[in-house]
Design a protein around this motif. Structure first.
Motif, PDB file in Angstrom:
ATOM      1  N   GLY A 179       0.826  -1.209   0.000  1.00 13.09           N
ATOM      2  CA  GLY A 179       0.000   0.000   0.000  1.00 13.09           C
ATOM      3  C   GLY A 179       0.851   1.245   0.000  1.00 13.09           C
ATOM      4  N   THR A 183       0.089   1.134  -5.184  1.00 13.27           N
ATOM      5  CA  THR A 183      -1.357   1.148  -5.402  1.00 13.27           C
ATOM      6  C   THR A 183      -1.903   2.562  -5.636  1.00 13.27           C
ATOM      7  N   ASN A 184      -1.036   3.526  -5.523  1.00 15.06           N
ATOM      8  CA  ASN A 184      -1.473   4.895  -5.819  1.00 15.06           C
ATOM      9  C   ASN A 184      -0.277   5.685  -6.337  1.00 15.06           C
ATOM     10  N   GLY A 196      -5.615  -0.813   0.048  1.00 15.91           N
ATOM     11  CA  GLY A 196      -5.422  -0.350  -1.327  1.00 15.91           C
ATOM     12  C   GLY A 196      -5.427  -1.477  -2.335  1.00 15.91           C
ATOM     13  N   GLY A 197      -5.621  -2.702  -1.885  1.00 21.41           N
ATOM     14  CA  GLY A 197      -5.660  -3.830  -2.812  1.00 21.41           C
ATOM     15  C   GLY A 197      -5.239  -5.100  -2.098  1.00 21.41           C
ATOM     16  N   PRO A 198      -5.184  -6.202  -2.830  1.00 21.67           N
ATOM     17  CA  PRO A 198      -4.773  -7.452  -2.181  1.00 21.67           C
ATOM     18  C   PRO A 198      -3.330  -7.380  -1.692  1.00 21.67           C
ATOM     19  N   ASP A 199      -3.002  -8.213  -0.705  1.00 19.27           N
ATOM     20  CA  ASP A 199      -1.663  -8.207  -0.115  1.00 19.27           C
ATOM     21  C   ASP A 199      -0.696  -8.973  -1.022  1.00 19.27           C
TER      22      ASP A 199
END
Lengths: 486, 407
Positions: A179, A183-184, A196-199
Motif C-alpha cells: 500500500g 497502489t497509488n 489499497g488492494g490485495p496483499d
C-alpha cells in the motif's frame, strides 16, 4: 559441465552490468558452489553482480529471450541450500552489490533499502538513527535482506513489518507492491501494506525467490529499545513449561520484542547444577523497551506467572538471562544475540540443524515425537562411530498460536564426507518427518521448500502452479524450487 | 594437483574443512566493523575475492575439482593476509579459545604450493623479490650498503663488534624507501637521548624473511630464519627492538616457534617508547596542536595484541589529541600493503584501500594519521595521493622525535 553461451549473449550481459561485474571464470563460479548450509549452492555458467533494479530487469528480459535459468543468491547464509537451477547452465545473480540504504524515514518510522544489503549493515544504519529493526532469528551479519524475506521472514516475525517491495518479475517487469506507491501513483511513501488492494507483498514473502527478485524493501522500524530486562524460571516437566508459555501469551499478550526462550534438558545440562539428574526446563524471558517503568511492569507480569506456577529460581540462571539480554542489545536486539549464539554453536562442529514449527495445541506430544525421532537417528550415528559434541534444544512462541524451535545436534569430524552425508540425510529426513506430524517448515529455502510441496493440499498446489506459470511462463527463475523433488 | 604437490595446503586442510562457509569473513558490518575484507570492498566483490570463496577453492583443490592455473595464482595473491577475516570468524574452539579456521594460513599454503610447483605463473615482481632476498639479503633489490647509509654521523655501535643490551633492528623496508627512510635515524636519536644501551648491524643486518613467507617461499624463509637465529643468538644481546611491524611479528612469533628458538626478547619500538616515557627518560615539549588518529598495523595489533603502547605514547605527546576511527584495534582495516598486495594490480588496489583508510580518518575530523609500520606509512601515503587535498601520514617515531627536537 558448463554450457557455452553465444557470444552475443555474453556481450549483452556485459553491457547491462558493466564488464567488471560479470564473470564466467571457472574459479569464480566455483566459489559460489557452496554456502553456509550442508546442501550448498550451485555451479553457475556465469555470475553477475547487478547494481540496480534496472540491471536485474534487463537481465531477466534477456534470460527469457535465451531461455536461460537464473538463480539468485544473497549472503549465502541458507540452512537448507540455495536454488540449484540447472547446474552448469545458470546465470547466478549475486545480489549483494545492491546494498544501499535508500531512505530512513523518521516521521513514519520506515527504512527502505536495496535487498542485497546484509541485515547487520541495515540494522547498524537504523541504530545510528536511533531506530531498530526487529529481526529475531536472523544471523544478522551474514543474511541479506532479500534472502531473509524470501527464505525465513515468515518464521519469526518480520513479515508483519514489511510494508512494501520492489520486485522484478521473472519476465523482467518491475512491480512496486504494498500500500502506497504501488497502489497509488500519487503517493510516494509505502506505509500500509494491507490497504489499497490485495496483499501482493505477502505473495513474495517466503516464496524462496521463485515469484520474483526482490530488489528494494520498505520495513517498519521502532525506536531503539534502550532498556532491557530478563528473568528465568525452571520447571521439572515440559507440561508445566508449556503452561508458563501459554499463560504468558494468553494473559500478557507479549510485545513482539519479548522473546521467551525455553531451553530443554539437553541444552541446560552443562549450565545448571542437577545432582538428582532430573529433567530441567528453563523458561527465559528477555524484554526490551523504551522506559524503566514499562519494562519493570512487563518483567513483573512475567515473574508473576512464573511464581504462580511454582517455577523454581536459580541465581546463576538469572545472571545468564541478564547476560544474554545485555549481549543481544548493542547492535541488533534479539537478532544480534542470535549471532552470538551462532558463534557459540560454531565451536561445537558440524551443525545438523533440526528446526520445527508447530501449533501450541498438541505441542508437548509432537515435540516428544521429534526428540524421539532424533534420538533414534543418533543411535544410528553412534553405531557408525560418528561422534557428536552437543545437543541444543530450545523453542519459543512466535505468537499466541505457534511455537518454533530447534533440536540441533553438532557432529565432530566435519572433514569426513560420510558424516557430512549423514547430516544431510538426517536434516532432510527430519524435515520430512516433522511435516508428516503436522509441522510447517521454518525455512522456505532449497530442499526444505521441495520437501514441503509433497505435503501441500491439492488446491494449494494448483494455486501455486497457476501463479508461478502466470509470472514465469518460461520457468527460468529458480526453476528447481517448489517442485517436490530434491 | 597431486598430494605431494599440495603438501602445504594438506597441512592446513583442517582449517578448510572447519569452515562453515557462513560468510562472516566477507559480510559482517557493525558499529565497530565497517567491513571485513578490504580486497572484497575495493574490487568487484565476487566471492573469490574474500576468504569464504578462497577456502571453497582450496577445498576444490583438495578434492580434485580445481586444477591449478594462472588464474588461480591471480586469485590467491589478491589477499593482504591481514587476518580480519579470522578475527571476525565465529569458528572458535569453545574449550581452548583458539581459532578453528585460519584463512591467511590457507592462502599462504596455497601460495607456497603454487610457487613451488608452478613458478611460471607467479607475477615476475614476486619472483624478483625472492631473487633479491637471496642475492642482497633484502627483498627490494637494493645494495646491502643502503642499510648503513642512515647511520652516517651518528657514531653508533656495531652489534657484531661491541656487546650491548639491545639490537636496534631497522628492517629492509625503511632503508629502501625515501618516505620512511628517516625513521631509522630518528629512532636512533631517541634511543641515544634516553641512554638506551643499543647497537646496530648496518649492512650486515639480514632480512627477517617475513615478506618471503607471505609471498609463499616457505623453504627460503625457513632457511633464512634458521641462519638468523644462530646469528642473533650469538650476539649476546638481551633484546631486539624492531621499527617494522612485519619484522616484529616474524621475529616474535615465527622465530620463537623455530628450533632452536630465538633467545633474545623481541619488542616493537612503540613498546620501548611507551616504557621510556613512563620512566621519564626524556622530556617531550608542546608542539602545535594536532588532532590525530592511530592506524593499528595488522602485524602489530591484530596479530600480536599491541594496542595500548602506541596509544600511551600518543597520549603522552603534548598538543596531540587522539581520536579513534570506527575500525580500530583488532577490527582495524588493513592499510592495503600486507601480503604483497602492493605488487598486485601494480599497486592500484592497495592504493584504493589506503585511500579508504584515510577517508575514515578524515570522516572523524582527524588532521593526520599516525601508524607504526613502514609498510603502512608507505601505502597510506600512496593512498593520500589519490585524495584531492594533502593529508599527512606519520610514523609514531616522527611525532616523538619532533617533540624531542625543541627540548
Amino acid at each position: 559441465m558448463k554450457k557455452r553461451f553465444p557470444e552475443s549473449l555474453y556481450q549483452s550481459l556485459r553491457e547491462i552490468v558493466g564488464e567488471n561485474y560479470i564473470t564466467s571464470n571457472p574459479l569464480a563460479t566455483f566459489a559460489y558452489s557452496q554456502d553456509a548450509s550442508v546442501f550448498g549452492g550451485t555451479q553457475a555458467c556465469m555470475v553477475m553482480r547487478p547494481g540496480s533494479t534496472e540491471e536485474v530487469s534487463r537481465t531477466l528480459f534477456l534470460a527469457n529471450e535465451y531461455r536461460i535459468p537464473v538463480v539468485i543468491r544473497g549472503g549465502g547464509a541458507s540452512n537448507y541450500g540455495q536454488p540449484k537451477g540447472v547446474p552448469g547452465e545458470n546465470i547466478l545473480l549475486d545480489m549483494t552489490r545492491m546494498n544501499r540504504v535508500l531512505n530512513i524515514n523518521q516521521k513514519i518510522m520506515t527504512v527502505t533499502a536495496q535487498c542485497g544489503i546484509i541485515m547487520g549493515k541495515l540494522q547498524h544504519a537504523c541504530r545510528k538513527e536511533g531506530l531498530y529493526l526487529f529481526s529475531p532469528f536472523a544471523p544478522l551479519h551474514i543474511v541479506s535482506l532479500g534472502g531473509w524475506i524470501s527464505g525465513v521472514a515468515g518464521a519469526a516475525g518480520l513479515w508483519r513489518d514489511i510494508v512494501g517491495l520492489t520486485v522484478v518479475l521473472p519476465n523482467g517487469t518491475v512491480a512496486t507492491i504494498g500500500g502506497g506507491p504501488g497502489t497509488n501513483i500519487h503517493q510516494p511513501l509505502p506505509f500500509n501494506r494491507h490497504l489499497g488492494g490485495p496483499d501482493f507483498t505477502g505473495l513474495f514473502i517466503g516464496d524462496g525467490g521463485s515469484f520474483g527478485i526482490k530488489t528494494e524493501a520498505t520495513i517498519r522500524v521502532t525506536r531503539f529499545p534502550s532498556v532491557m530486562r530478563a528473568s528465568a524460571f525452571v520447571f521439572d516437566t515440559m507440561e508445566e513449561t508449556l503452561e508458563m508459555v501459554g499463560q504468558h501469551v494468553e494473559r500478557v499478550d507479549p510485545h513482539p520484542f519479548d522473546p521467551i526462550l525455553v531451553f530443554c534438558p539437553e541444552a541446560m545440562k552443562n549450565f545448571l547444577p542437577n545432582p538428582e539428574g532430573k529433567e530441567i526446563y528453563t523458561v527465559m524471558g528477555m524484554m526490551q523497551g523504551h522506559s524503566v517503568e514499562e519494562m519493570d511492569a512487563r518483567l513483573k507480569a512475567f515473574n508473576l506467572i512464573g511464581e504462580e506456577l511454582g517455577g523454581g529460581r536459580d541465581p546463576s540462571l538469572n545472571a545468564m538471562a541478564d547476560a544474554m539480554a545485555a549481549s543481544s542489545n548493542p547492535e541488533g536486539g534479539a537478532g544480534g544475540g542470535e549471532m552470538d549464539w551462532l558463534a557459540f554453536f560454531n565451536g561445537f562442529g558440524l551443525a545438523c540443524w533440526l528446526p520445527f514449527n508447530l501449533p501450541r495445541e498438541g505441542f508437548v506430544e509432537n515435540y516428544r515425537k521429534l526428540v524421539s525421532w532424533r534420538n533414534e537417528r543418533l543411535k544410528q550415528a553412534e553405531r557408525r562411530g560418528y561422534q557428536y559434541t552437543a545437543k541444543w534444544e530450545f523453542f519459543t512462541p512466535t505468537d499466541s498460536s505457534g511455537i518454533i524451535g530447534e533440536i540441533d545436534v553438532f557432529f565432530q569430524d566435519a572433514q569426513d564426507p560420510e558424516v557430512l552425508q549423514f547430516v544431510q540425510t538426517m536434516m532432510r529426513d527430519f524435515q520430512d518427518y516433522a511435516l508428516h506430524i503436522g509441522a510447517i517448515n521454518t525455512y522456505t529455502q532449497g530442499i526444505a521448500s521441495n520437501l514441503h510441496v509433497n505435503h501441500w493440499s491439492s488446491g494449494f498446489k494448483d494455486l501455486f502452479k497457476t501463479i508461478k506459470l502466470a509470472l514465469d511462463p518460461n520457468n527460468i527463475l529458480n526453476p528447481d524450487l517448489w517442485t517436490g523433488q530434491d | 594437483m597431486k598430494s605431494k604437490e599440495m603438501r602445504n595446503l594438506i597441512e592446513v586442510s583442517h582449517f578448510v574443512y572447519n569452515c562453515r562457509k557462513c560468510g562472516l569473513c566477507g559480510n559482517k558490518t557493525s558499529g565497530t566493523v565497517p567491513y571485513v575484507c578490504p580486497v572484497k570492498e575495493h574490487t568487484e566483490g565476487f566471492e573469490h575475492f574474500f576468504s569464504r570463496g578462497k577456502i571453497i577453492i582450496a577445498q576444490g583443490m583438495l578434492e580434485g575439482e580445481i586444477t591449478p592455473s594462472p588464474e588461480l595464482a591471480e586469485i590467491i595473491y589478491a589477499c593482504s593476509l591481514c587476518g580480519n577475516c579470522q578475527t571476525q570468524c565465529a569458528m572458535i574452539d569453545n574449550h581452548t579459545g583458539l581459532p578453528l579456521v585460519d584463512p591467511p594460513q590457507v592462502v599462504e599454503a596455497m601460495r607456497a604450493d603454487l610457487l613451488r610447483e608452478h613458478p611460471e605463473w607467479i607475477d615476475q615482481e614476486y619472483l624478483a623479490m625472492l631473487n633479491s632476498a637471496k642475492q642482497y639479503d633484502n627483498p627490494w633489490g637494493m645494495p646491502r650498503t643502503n642499510k648503513e647509509k642512515w647511520m652516517k654521523g651518528l657514531s653508533l655501535r656495531d652489534a657484531k663488534k661491541e656487546p650491548s643490551e639491545v639490537l636496534l633492528f631497522i628492517g629492509c623496508t625503511i632503508p629502501s624507501n625515501p618516505v620512511v627512510s628517516p625513521l631509522a635515524q630518528k629512532a636512533a636519536t631517541i634511543l641515544k637521548l634516553a641512554k638506551v644501551d643499543f647497537a646496530v648491524l648496518g649492512k650486515n643486518e639480514p632480512c627477517c624473511a617475513s615478506v618471503l613467507k607471505k609471498v609463499g617461499s616457505f623453504d627460503l624463509a625457513q632457511e633464512m630464519m634458521q641462519k638468523n637465529i644462530d646469528s642473533f643468538n650469538a650476539l649476546g644481546i638481551s633484546s631486539i627492538v624492531t621499527l617494522c611491524s612485519g619484522c616484529y611479528h616474524t621475529l616474535k612469533k615465527d622465530y620463537k616457534k623455530s628450533y632452536p628458538p630465538l633467545i633474545p626478547n623481541v619488542y616493537h619500538i612503540v613498546e620501548l617508547l611507551a616504557s621510556l616515557i613512563k620512566k621519564g627518560k626524556f622530556n617531550l615539549c608542546k608542539k602545535k596542536p594536532l588532532k590525530v588518529t592511530y592506524h593499528d598495523p595488522c602485524h602489530l595489533g591484530r596479530h600480536m595484541g599491541i594496542f595500548d603502547p602506541p596509544r600511551d605514547v600518543l597520549a603522552a605527546l603534548p598538543g596531540v589529541e587522539m581520536v579513534e576511527r570506527i575500525a580500530t584495534r583488532e577490527n582495524t582495516i588493513c592499510c592495503g600493503a600486507g601480503g604483497g598486495l602492493r605488487l598486485f594490480e601494480e599497486g592500484r588496489l592497495a592504493e584504493r584501500i589506503g585511500e579508504a583508510s584515510l577517508q575514515m580518518a578524515i570522516d572523524i575530523g582527524a588532521e593526520a594519521l599516525v601508524t607504526a609500520c613502514p609498510f603502512c606509512e608507505i601505502n597510506l601515503n600512496a593512498g593520500a595521493k589519490r585524495l584531492d587535498f594533502p593529508f599527512p601520514v606519520y610514523d609514531i617515531i616522527d611525532l616523538v622525535e619532533e617533540g624531542l627536537s625543541t627540548t
